[in-house]
Design a protein around this motif. Structure first.
Motif, PDB file in Angstrom:
ATOM      1  N   ALA A 139     -13.697  16.336   5.467  1.00 18.11           N
ATOM      2  CA  ALA A 139     -15.182  16.963   5.863  1.00 18.11           C
ATOM      3  C   ALA A 139     -16.116  15.914   5.568  1.00 18.11           C
ATOM      4  O   ALA A 139     -17.181  15.458   6.341  1.00 18.11           O
ATOM      5  CB  ALA A 139     -15.353  18.060   5.151  1.00 18.11           C
ATOM      6  N   ALA A 140     -15.710  15.046   4.484  1.00 18.05           N
ATOM      7  CA  ALA A 140     -17.042  13.887   4.074  1.00 18.05           C
ATOM      8  C   ALA A 140     -16.234  12.654   3.384  1.00 18.05           C
ATOM      9  O   ALA A 140     -16.812  11.614   3.152  1.00 18.05           O
ATOM     10  CB  ALA A 140     -17.875  14.614   3.075  1.00 18.05           C
ATOM     11  N   GLY A 141     -15.148  13.036   2.591  1.00 18.10           N
ATOM     12  CA  GLY A 141     -14.553  11.797   1.821  1.00 18.10           C
ATOM     13  C   GLY A 141     -14.049  10.714   2.529  1.00 18.10           C
ATOM     14  O   GLY A 141     -14.440   9.332   2.108  1.00 18.10           O
ATOM     15  N   ARG A 142     -13.546  10.811   3.890  1.00 20.32           N
ATOM     16  CA  ARG A 142     -13.320   9.798   4.597  1.00 20.32           C
ATOM     17  C   ARG A 142     -14.486   8.860   4.944  1.00 20.32           C
ATOM     18  O   ARG A 142     -14.415   7.313   4.755  1.00 20.32           O
ATOM     19  CB  ARG A 142     -12.546   9.791   5.740  1.00 20.32           C
ATOM     20  N   ASP A 143     -15.612   9.362   5.269  1.00 19.50           N
ATOM     21  CA  ASP A 143     -16.727   8.635   5.459  1.00 19.50           C
ATOM     22  C   ASP A 143     -17.358   7.891   4.398  1.00 19.50           C
ATOM     23  O   ASP A 143     -18.042   6.905   4.424  1.00 19.50           O
ATOM     24  CB  ASP A 143     -17.904   9.637   6.084  1.00 19.50           C
ATOM     25  N   VAL A 144     -17.174   8.722   3.263  1.00 19.22           N
ATOM     26  CA  VAL A 144     -17.652   8.063   1.886  1.00 19.22           C
ATOM     27  C   VAL A 144     -16.573   6.981   1.636  1.00 19.22           C
ATOM     28  O   VAL A 144     -17.444   5.811   1.010  1.00 19.22           O
ATOM     29  CB  VAL A 144     -17.591   9.070   0.881  1.00 19.22           C
ATOM     30  N   HIS A 145     -15.567   6.905   1.792  1.00 20.21           N
ATOM     31  CA  HIS A 145     -14.617   5.840   1.612  1.00 20.21           C
ATOM     32  C   HIS A 145     -15.116   4.639   2.485  1.00 20.21           C
ATOM     33  O   HIS A 145     -15.218   3.444   2.031  1.00 20.21           O
ATOM     34  CB  HIS A 145     -13.394   6.341   1.915  1.00 20.21           C
ATOM     35  N   ASP A 146     -15.279   5.095   3.703  1.00 25.71           N
ATOM     36  CA  ASP A 146     -15.683   3.888   4.824  1.00 25.71           C
ATOM     37  C   ASP A 146     -17.061   3.264   4.268  1.00 25.71           C
ATOM     38  O   ASP A 146     -17.413   2.169   4.484  1.00 25.71           O
ATOM     39  CB  ASP A 146     -15.886   4.506   5.973  1.00 25.71           C
ATOM     40  N   ALA A 165     -24.723   2.664  -1.120  1.00 26.98           N
ATOM     41  CA  ALA A 165     -26.020   2.341  -1.697  1.00 26.98           C
ATOM     42  C   ALA A 165     -26.321   2.869  -2.717  1.00 26.98           C
ATOM     43  O   ALA A 165     -26.696   2.424  -4.006  1.00 26.98           O
ATOM     44  CB  ALA A 165     -27.015   2.464  -0.552  1.00 26.98           C
ATOM     45  N   VAL A 166     -26.167   4.394  -2.974  1.00 29.35           N
ATOM     46  CA  VAL A 166     -26.515   5.284  -3.974  1.00 29.35           C
ATOM     47  C   VAL A 166     -25.367   4.710  -5.196  1.00 29.35           C
ATOM     48  O   VAL A 166     -26.087   4.525  -6.347  1.00 29.35           O
ATOM     49  CB  VAL A 166     -26.303   6.672  -3.869  1.00 29.35           C
ATOM     50  N   PHE A 167     -24.161   4.474  -4.979  1.00 27.64           N
ATOM     51  CA  PHE A 167     -23.471   3.964  -5.935  1.00 27.64           C
ATOM     52  C   PHE A 167     -23.662   2.798  -6.501  1.00 27.64           C
ATOM     53  O   PHE A 167     -23.622   2.664  -7.802  1.00 27.64           O
ATOM     54  CB  PHE A 167     -21.893   4.113  -5.359  1.00 27.64           C
ATOM     55  N   ALA A 168     -24.106   1.730  -5.547  1.00 22.89           N
ATOM     56  CA  ALA A 168     -24.368   0.376  -6.276  1.00 22.89           C
ATOM     57  C   ALA A 168     -25.633   0.512  -6.983  1.00 22.89           C
ATOM     58  O   ALA A 168     -25.741  -0.236  -8.075  1.00 22.89           O
ATOM     59  CB  ALA A 168     -24.588  -0.555  -5.022  1.00 22.89           C
ATOM     60  N   SER A 169     -26.530   1.325  -6.725  1.00 24.85           N
ATOM     61  CA  SER A 169     -27.924   1.527  -7.353  1.00 24.85           C
ATOM     62  C   SER A 169     -27.790   1.775  -8.737  1.00 24.85           C
ATOM     63  O   SER A 169     -28.536   1.360  -9.827  1.00 24.85           O
ATOM     64  CB  SER A 169     -28.837   2.293  -6.633  1.00 24.85           C
ATOM     65  N   LEU A 171     -18.284   3.030   1.222  1.00 21.24           N
ATOM     66  CA  LEU A 171     -17.860   2.116  -0.115  1.00 21.24           C
ATOM     67  C   LEU A 171     -17.128   0.778   0.513  1.00 21.24           C
ATOM     68  O   LEU A 171     -17.732  -0.318   0.080  1.00 21.24           O
ATOM     69  CB  LEU A 171     -16.922   2.544  -0.843  1.00 21.24           C
ATOM     70  N   ARG A 172     -16.249   0.942   1.509  1.00 20.16           N
ATOM     71  CA  ARG A 172     -15.443  -0.116   1.993  1.00 20.16           C
ATOM     72  C   ARG A 172     -16.371  -1.073   2.664  1.00 20.16           C
ATOM     73  O   ARG A 172     -16.321  -2.238   2.662  1.00 20.16           O
ATOM     74  CB  ARG A 172     -14.173   0.183   2.767  1.00 20.16           C
ATOM     75  N   ALA A 173     -17.318  -0.318   3.628  1.00 15.68           N
ATOM     76  CA  ALA A 173     -18.219  -1.499   4.470  1.00 15.68           C
ATOM     77  C   ALA A 173     -19.123  -2.220   3.629  1.00 15.68           C
ATOM     78  O   ALA A 173     -19.599  -3.512   3.904  1.00 15.68           O
ATOM     79  CB  ALA A 173     -18.877  -0.534   5.338  1.00 15.68           C
ATOM     80  N   ALA A 174     -19.485  -1.636   2.435  1.00 17.65           N
ATOM     81  CA  ALA A 174     -20.385  -2.233   1.661  1.00 17.65           C
ATOM     82  C   ALA A 174     -19.598  -3.240   0.637  1.00 17.65           C
ATOM     83  O   ALA A 174     -20.541  -3.802  -0.253  1.00 17.65           O
ATOM     84  CB  ALA A 174     -21.106  -1.055   0.613  1.00 17.65           C
ATOM     85  N   GLY A 175     -18.379  -3.399   0.549  1.00 15.07           N
ATOM     86  CA  GLY A 175     -17.656  -4.421  -0.214  1.00 15.07           C
ATOM     87  C   GLY A 175     -17.617  -3.779  -1.812  1.00 15.07           C
ATOM     88  O   GLY A 175     -17.263  -4.721  -2.520  1.00 15.07           O
TER      89      GLY A 175
END
Length: 451
Positions: free
Chosen positions: A59-66, A37-41, A68-72
């Motif tokens: 630590a965090a990158g996989r969750d960040v990737h997920d 959401a931050v990225f898209a804004s 981004l992917r979940a948001a399309g």
């Protein structure tokens, strides 16, 4: 924009509103999951490229990737940087820049100081904005202008904008590996002697204080540093206070487009050891730990100088002891064996070498301002014993030998660090008043007494 309801929000919102580069800051539990959401804004449907190392991706990158992917959100291949060790060296900037050249993606740095600075400079060189997801409260560079990178053997600050967005997840940061948040605490308390250096530079007309920038760092610094035990114990509220202080310090550097609000002699020690490629037990000590030891040296030097009657300084004797360019170059040649380090020191030292007439005028001014300046310095610094106790309580080193620097080498480092930067610090105050040897002796005496 920020997203939380913590009392620090007002302070952070005001700094964010005035920031040159950073547009969004989110601090809170679980906020990494909202990275998309931050990225898209900020970037709409532009593709994202995560930059991380193996540890920060876990630590965090996989969750960040997920997220981004979940948001399309379109995603370029993740760049995992590998090094033995990975550190802020220019060859890694080349790696990030080369990866960016293959895509039009906006980079998302997932990590702390090293990943952040490498991505910051590479993004600037390719004309890209970038955002960062913090994985530790280990340094103040997240919101800071400039990247500290080793280039051609010399630690240099490259001019480049701060991140447009910072996501700081308390869950990730509180779980950071041992030592990382203590390193950030040491980097934050280093603003105490750095502030003293700026007070002296201001009083002597060398570099004037920008009051709003000063207030951004110094007005609540003691409050942010008040719970070192909580930092060591991973208390979320204590870690939040640490993060606030580090972010505010970065905002100050962003406003100043310089590191002066947050960096003095203590950072010169760290840069010196970086350029000497110093390691201890097979790894380079963290930036904050090196800065913490440098801070203790700075405070010890100030304590020595504050015991001296500088208001009645013998200006004639100090001027007579002042070296000319030839003597300075000979001194540098005797102090440095690494040619790149010697060349950088020669450049910086000659840039700040006053004529004897100029030194005489500056010391006359020092005598006039010292009666008012000395109490301000005492109030700013506190006592060496207090400073050391704060570092110890946070879990940061308090003895140079804990980071592999012998007491003898620490004394030598005082002499070398003086030459490393043209910025006016306690090292210059001691040198120009012909009290350098006495100040260094106090560094050794206090380090020895405390061990």
């Amino acid at each position: 924009m920020t997203q939380s309801t913590h009392p620090d929000d007002t302070l952070l919102n005001a700094a964010l509103a005035a920031a040159r580069d950073t547009k969004c800051l989110r601090v809170g539990h679980g906020v990494r999951h909202g990275t998309a959401a931050v990225f898209a804004s900020l970037y709409g449907s532009a593709p994202a490229m995560i930059v991380a190392d193996e540890n920060t991706f876990a630590a965090a990158g996989r969750d960040v990737h997920d997220s981004l992917r979940a948001a399309g959100q379109p995603c370029a291949p993740t760049l995992i940087l590998r090094g033995a060790p990975l550190y802020a060296e220019y060859s890694f900037v080349d790696q990030v820049r080369d990866a960016l050249a293959t895509t039009d993606a906006v980079p998302v740095a997932v990590g702390a100081g090293t990943i952040g600075d490498l991505t910051k400079l590479a993004s600037h060189q390719t004309g890209r904005p970038y955002m960062t997801v913090a994985t530790a409260a280990s340094m103040d560079g997240y919101t800071a202008f400039g990247a500290s990178i080793t280039f051609q053997g010399s630690k240099q600050t490259f001019q480049c904008p701060a991140a447009q967005a910072v996501v700081a997840d308390l869950d990730v940061i509180c779980a950071a590996p041992d030592g990382l948040n203590a390193s950030g605490y040491a980097d934050l308390v280093a603003k105490i002697p750095a502030g003293a250096d700026w007070l002296v530079a201001d009083a002597l007309g060398v570099e004037m204080i920008d009051q709003p920038v000063w207030d951004t760092v110094q007005q609540r610094l003691r409050q942010w540093c008040a719970d070192p035990d909580g930092v060591r114990l991973r208390n979320p509220e204590s870690i939040r206070g640490l993060i606030t202080g580090l972010m505010m310090t970065g905002f100050a550097m962003q406003a100043a487009c310089a590191s002066r609000p947050a960096s003095g002699a203590e950072h010169q020690f760290s840069h010196l050891w970086d350029m000497e490629h110093h390691t201890h037990n097979g790894a380079a000590p963290s930036h904050g730990f090196k800065v913490g030891i440098g801070s203790l040296a700075s405070v010890a030097m100030y304590e020595a100088l504050l015991e001296m009657p500088l208001a009645s300084l013998d200006v004639r004797a100090a001027v007579a002891a002042w070296p000319d360019a030839s003597a300075l170059e000979s001194e540098i040649a005797s102090l440095f064996t690494i040619k790149e380090l010697a060349a950088k020191s020669r450049e910086e030292s000659l840039a700040k070498l006053l004529s004897r007439d100029e030194l005489s005028q500056q010391l006359a001014l020092l005598k006039d301002v010292w009666p008012a300046l000395a109490p301000r310095l005492r109030s700013q610094l506190g006592r060496y014993s207090e400073f050391r106790a704060m570092l110890a309580a946070a879990g940061a080193p308090t003895d140079s030998r804990q980071i592999g620097i012998s007491t003898e080498r620490l004394a030598l480092s005082c002499r070398q660090a003086y030459h490393l930067r043209r910025r006016f610090t306690v090292l210059d105050l001691a040198r120009r008043t012909a009290n350098f040897d006495a100040a260094v002796a106090n560094v050794v005496a206090l380090a020895t007494a405390a061990s």
